[in-house]
Write an enzyme that holds these catalytic residues in place. Structure first.
Site, PDB file in Angstrom:
ATOM      1  N   HIS A  31       2.591   4.838  -4.896  1.00 62.22           N
ATOM      2  CA  HIS A  31       3.277   5.915  -5.615  1.00 62.22           C
ATOM      3  C   HIS A  31       3.338   5.484  -7.083  1.00 62.22           C
ATOM      4  CE1 HIS A  31       6.634   3.147  -5.471  1.00 62.22           C
ATOM      5  NE2 HIS A  31       6.585   3.142  -4.149  1.00 62.22           N
ATOM      6  N   GLN A  82       7.590  -9.692   7.585  1.00 58.82           N
ATOM      7  CA  GLN A  82       8.825  -9.259   6.924  1.00 58.82           C
ATOM      8  C   GLN A  82       9.459  -8.058   7.614  1.00 58.82           C
ATOM      9  OE1 GLN A  82       6.506  -8.457   3.145  1.00 58.82           O
ATOM     10  NE2 GLN A  82       8.042  -6.875   2.900  1.00 58.82           N
ATOM     11  N   GLY A 101       0.789  -1.227   0.000  1.00 65.27           N
ATOM     12  CA  GLY A 101       0.000   0.000   0.000  1.00 65.27           C
ATOM     13  C   GLY A 101       0.821   1.277   0.000  1.00 65.27           C
ATOM     14  N   HIS A 145       4.222   1.856  -7.955  1.00 62.78           N
ATOM     15  CA  HIS A 145       3.127   0.870  -7.860  1.00 62.78           C
ATOM     16  C   HIS A 145       2.192   1.008  -9.062  1.00 62.78           C
ATOM     17  CE1 HIS A 145       3.891   1.361  -3.371  1.00 62.78           C
ATOM     18  NE2 HIS A 145       3.998   0.066  -3.539  1.00 62.78           N
ATOM     19  N   SER A 200       9.512   5.362  -3.413  1.00 59.89           N
ATOM     20  CA  SER A 200       9.330   4.393  -2.336  1.00 59.89           C
ATOM     21  C   SER A 200       8.311   4.961  -1.355  1.00 59.89           C
ATOM     22  CB  SER A 200      10.671   4.180  -1.614  1.00 59.89           C
ATOM     23  OG  SER A 200      10.461   3.583  -0.358  1.00 59.89           O
ATOM     24  N   SER A 201       7.508   4.077  -0.780  1.00 58.08           N
ATOM     25  CA  SER A 201       6.545   4.559   0.224  1.00 58.08           C
ATOM     26  C   SER A 201       7.298   5.181   1.395  1.00 58.08           C
ATOM     27  CB  SER A 201       5.693   3.398   0.736  1.00 58.08           C
ATOM     28  OG  SER A 201       5.078   2.760  -0.350  1.00 58.08           O
ATOM     29  N   ARG A 202       8.525   4.716   1.636  1.00 55.90           N
ATOM     30  CA  ARG A 202       9.309   5.225   2.774  1.00 55.90           C
ATOM     31  C   ARG A 202       9.805   6.649   2.557  1.00 55.90           C
ATOM     32  NH1 ARG A 202      10.481  -0.467   3.440  1.00 55.90           N
ATOM     33  NH2 ARG A 202      10.018  -1.013   5.590  1.00 55.90           N
TER      34      ARG A 202
HETATM   35  O1  PAF Z   1       7.526  -5.126  -2.069  1.00 53.03           O
HETATM   36  C1  PAF Z   1       6.596  -5.137  -1.235  1.00 53.03           C
HETATM   37  O2  PAF Z   1       5.825  -4.204  -1.120  1.00 53.03           O
HETATM   38  C2  PAF Z   1       6.447  -6.355  -0.330  1.00 53.03           C
HETATM   39  O3  PAF Z   1       7.677  -6.875   0.030  1.00 53.03           O
HETATM   40  C3  PAF Z   1       5.533  -7.443  -0.924  1.00 53.03           C
HETATM   41  C4  PAF Z   1       6.129  -8.045  -2.175  1.00 53.03           C
HETATM   42  C5  PAF Z   1       4.176  -6.871  -1.226  1.00 53.03           C
HETATM   43  C6  PAF Z   1       5.350  -8.569   0.087  1.00 53.03           C
HETATM   44  O4  PAF Z   1       4.763  -8.119   1.255  1.00 53.03           O
END
Ligand code: PAF
Length: 303
Positions: free
Chosen positions: A34, A61, A31, A37, A188-190
Site C-alpha cells: 500500500h 511472527q 507484501g 510501503h 495497513s495490508s490488514r
Molecule cells: O512490518 C512487517 O511487515 C514485518 O514485521 C517485517 C518487518 C517485514 C518482518 O517480517
C-alpha cells in the site's frame, strides 16, 4: 527491476554494486503493498543507490491464533508497484530458503518486547522474536547501509533499533511517518479484511488519537486521562479494545505524567481484524506555545 529468490544469487548481485562503491537500502516487507510501503521504497530510492525490497510472509511472527495462510498475497501486483517506484531488486525467497531444515536459532530482545503488543495477555513477546529473527537474517543476507521501517509499527521499529545496536549491525535504521487514508485510517495490508461498515468503524482509531492529542495540546498531561479520552472514542464506535496505553517513546516504560515524549499506542479489533495505531505526544512544543501565550514561564521569567 529484478526478482531474486535465492540468497547466493542476491549476495552475488549486491557484491557487484558494493565493489562499485554503491550504498544499499533495504525495505523489509510481507507484501500486499500500500502507499505506506511505497513511501518507504521512495525514501530508500532517494537516499541509497541500490534499493532492495524483501517480500516474505514470515511464519515465525504469526501466533497460533493468527491465520498465516489467510494473510493477503499478490506478488505480481507487488512487483509492478515496486518497479513503479524504482526498486532495483525484489527479494522474494520461499520459506525453505529462509528457514531451511534444521534451522534452530532465535533472536530475542528483552523488555520492550514484553509490553503493548508483546504483553503475554496479547500477542506475546514471541511475535517480536519472530520479527527480530527474520530481520536479523535479512540484515545479514542483504547487508544494507540503511533499512527503512514505518512508524505505524512503532514498537517493532524500536525493537529492531535495539537489536541492531545490541548486535552491532552496521546499518542505519530510518523510521518514516505513518501514511494515512484521507479519513485518517493508518494504511495497513490488514485493512483489506475490513467490510464496508468495519472500514467506517476503523476510523475511530485515528479519531481517538486525534482527540487525545487535542487534549494534550490543550494542556492535559495525565497519562490516565489521555488514555481515557482515546478509549472513549473507540468505545463509542463499538470497537473491541485490546489496549490503549501511553508509554515513554524512548524505552516504552510506563508514564503517569507525559513529561517526556510519550507514545500513545493502541490495538483494537474491528470485526475479526486486529488494527494498531499510535501517536507521539511531545512535551516541549506545546509547552513553549503556552509559555509564549502566557508571556511568562512558571517561575515568572520570560521564556
Ligand atoms: O512490518 C512487517 O511487515 C514485518 O514485521 C517485517 C518487518 C517485514 C518482518 O517480517
Amino acid at each position: 527491476m529484478r526478482t531474486i529468490r535465492t540468497i547466493p544469487e542476491l549476495r552475488e548481485h549486491l557484491a557487484e554494486h558494493r565493489r562499485a562503491g554503491r550504498s544499499v537500502g533495504l525495505v523489509p516487507t510481507m507484501g500486499f503493498f500500500h502507499q505506506g510501503h511505497l513511501a518507504l521504497m521512495a525514501a530508500a530510492r532517494e537516499n541509497t543507490d541500490v534499493v532492495v525490497v524483501s517480500l516474505f510472509v514470515n511464519p515465525t511472527q504469526f501466533g497460533p491464533a493468527e491465520d498465516l495462510d489467510a494473510y493477503p498475497r499478490d506478488e505480481a501486483r507487488d512487483a509492478s508497484l515496486a518497479e513503479g517506484v524504482g526498486v532495483d531488486v525484489l527479494f522474494a525467497p520461499d520459506r525453505a530458503e529462509v528457514y531451511p531444515a534444521g534451522f534452530a536459532t532465535s533472536v530475542t530482545v528483552a523488555g520492550i518486547t514484553e509490553v503493548l503488543c508483546g504483553d503475554p495477555r496479547r500477542r506475546g513477546a514471541a511475535h517480536f522474536s519472530g520479527v527480530t529473527q527474520v530481520v536479523a537474517k535479512l540484515f545479514n543476507i542483504v547487508g544494507p547501509d540503511v533499512a527503512f521501517f514505518g512508524q505505524k509499527d512503532a514498537q517493532q521499529a524500536l525493537v529492531v533499533r535495539r537489536m541492531a545496536a545490541d548486535l552491532n549491525f552496521p546499518v542505519r535504521i530510518e523510521v518514516l511517518p505513518t501514511i494515512r487514508e484521507a479519513d485518517g485510517l493508518a494504511m495497513s495490508s490488514r485493512n483489506s479484511y475490513l467490510s464496508a461498515d468495519e472500514r467506517q468503524q476503523a476510523t475511530a482509531l485515528s479519531r481517538g488519537l486525534d482527540a487525545a492529542e487535542a487534549a494534550f495540546v490543550g494542556g492535559e498531561r495525565s497519562a490516565e486521562a489521555l488514555v481515557r479520552v482515546a478509549s472513549e472514542v473507540l468505545d463509542n464506535a463499538d470497537i473491541d479494545i485490546e489496549y490503549v496505553e501511553l508509554r515513554a517513546v524512548e524505552d516504552l516504560s510506563e508514564l503517569r505524567t507525559v513529561d517526556v515524549p510519550g507514545l500513545l499506542a493502541m490495538a483494537a479489533r474491528v470485526g475479526r481484524t486486529r488494527l494498531i495505531d499510535n501517536r507521539i505526544l511531545e512535551t516541549h512544543l506545546p509547552e513553549v506555545g503556552r509559555a509564549d501565550t502566557a508571556g511568562t514561564q512558571q517561575n515568572g521569567t520570560r521564556p
